[in-house]
Design a protein around this motif. Structure first.
Motif, PDB file in Angstrom:
ATOM      1  N   LYS A  35      42.353  46.760  34.904  1.00  0.00           N
ATOM      2  CA  LYS A  35      41.321  47.121  35.881  1.00  0.00           C
ATOM      3  C   LYS A  35      40.060  46.267  35.699  1.00  0.00           C
ATOM      4  N   THR A  94      36.679  44.274  36.145  1.00  0.00           N
ATOM      5  CA  THR A  94      35.490  44.259  36.991  1.00  0.00           C
ATOM      6  C   THR A  94      34.798  42.937  36.719  1.00  0.00           C
ATOM      7  N   SER A 106      33.099  43.177  33.353  1.00  0.00           N
ATOM      8  CA  SER A 106      33.999  43.130  32.189  1.00  0.00           C
ATOM      9  C   SER A 106      34.537  41.720  31.964  1.00  0.00           C
ATOM     10  N   ASN A 138      32.022  40.717  43.162  1.00  0.00           N
ATOM     11  CA  ASN A 138      32.617  42.057  43.238  1.00  0.00           C
ATOM     12  C   ASN A 138      33.416  42.261  44.517  1.00  0.00           C
ATOM     13  N   SER A 197      39.284  41.922  43.959  1.00  0.00           N
ATOM     14  CA  SER A 197      40.633  42.467  44.155  1.00  0.00           C
ATOM     15  C   SER A 197      41.590  41.441  44.760  1.00  0.00           C
TER      16      SER A 197
END
Length: 173
Positions: free
Chosen positions: A25, A27, A30, A59, A63
């Motif tokens: 996951k 980000t 991270s 951001n 994805s």
């Protein structure tokens, strides 16, 4: 590279490649934190630019790169480029930066940090000091590691038998 698991990322910074397994996951923060840690980058995380195929990761588009980013290296760059020396005001002969800081040291230090960076080099007489106002940089520098090792100065060594081992009276052991 296709043999890497879907949770593996490849970071590249200044020609150095580092494979990081088990990214879950991700980000943007991270990934920036991971890049700063593995390459020893001392700057604000927001100054770390990550890109894939010359497209900056933000951001909003994160994805679209994951989980397929394991097939493509993540390029790591720094806003404004990499600085090989710590910035600071030029020191004067003999006194160094004493007059840059005095007489109102709090106001003048605030102005110096605004003019330079969160990590700054100052010289007082013959002693060179590195100062920071960024808690993340302070944490990296203050950890007992290759950057910092704690040692007792002579004056504190004399009171250690009386005071015992404490924050200021113990070696890094």
């Amino acid at each position: 590279m296709s043999s890497l698991s879907p949770s593996t990322a490849i970071f590249i910074f200044m020609g150095e490649e580092h494979i990081v397994p088990n990214i879950q996951k991700p980000t943007l923060l991270s990934l920036q934190d991971t890049a700063a840690t593995i390459f020893g980058i001392l700057c604000s995380k927001s100054d770390i630019i990550l890109s894939i195929n010359n497209t900056e990761i933000i951001n909003d588009n994160l994805s679209s790169f994951f989980p397929s980013a394991h097939d493509i290296p993540i390029e790591v760059n720094i806003k404004g480029g990499v600085k090989m020396s710590v910035p600071g005001p030029p020191p004067r002969l003999i006194v160094g930066n004493l007059f840059d800081v005095m007489p109102d040291r709090f106001t003048n230090m605030f102005k110096l940090f605004q003019s330079y960076t969160p990590l700054m080099r100052l010289q007082f007489f013959s002693r060179v000091s590195f100062l920071t106002n960024d808690p993340m940089i302070a944490e990296v520098l203050a950890k007992e590691s290759e950057y910092f090792s704690k040692r007792i100065i002579d004056a504190l060594a004399e009171i250690t038998p009386i005071a015992g081992d404490g924050l200021f009276t113990s070696n890094m052991d």
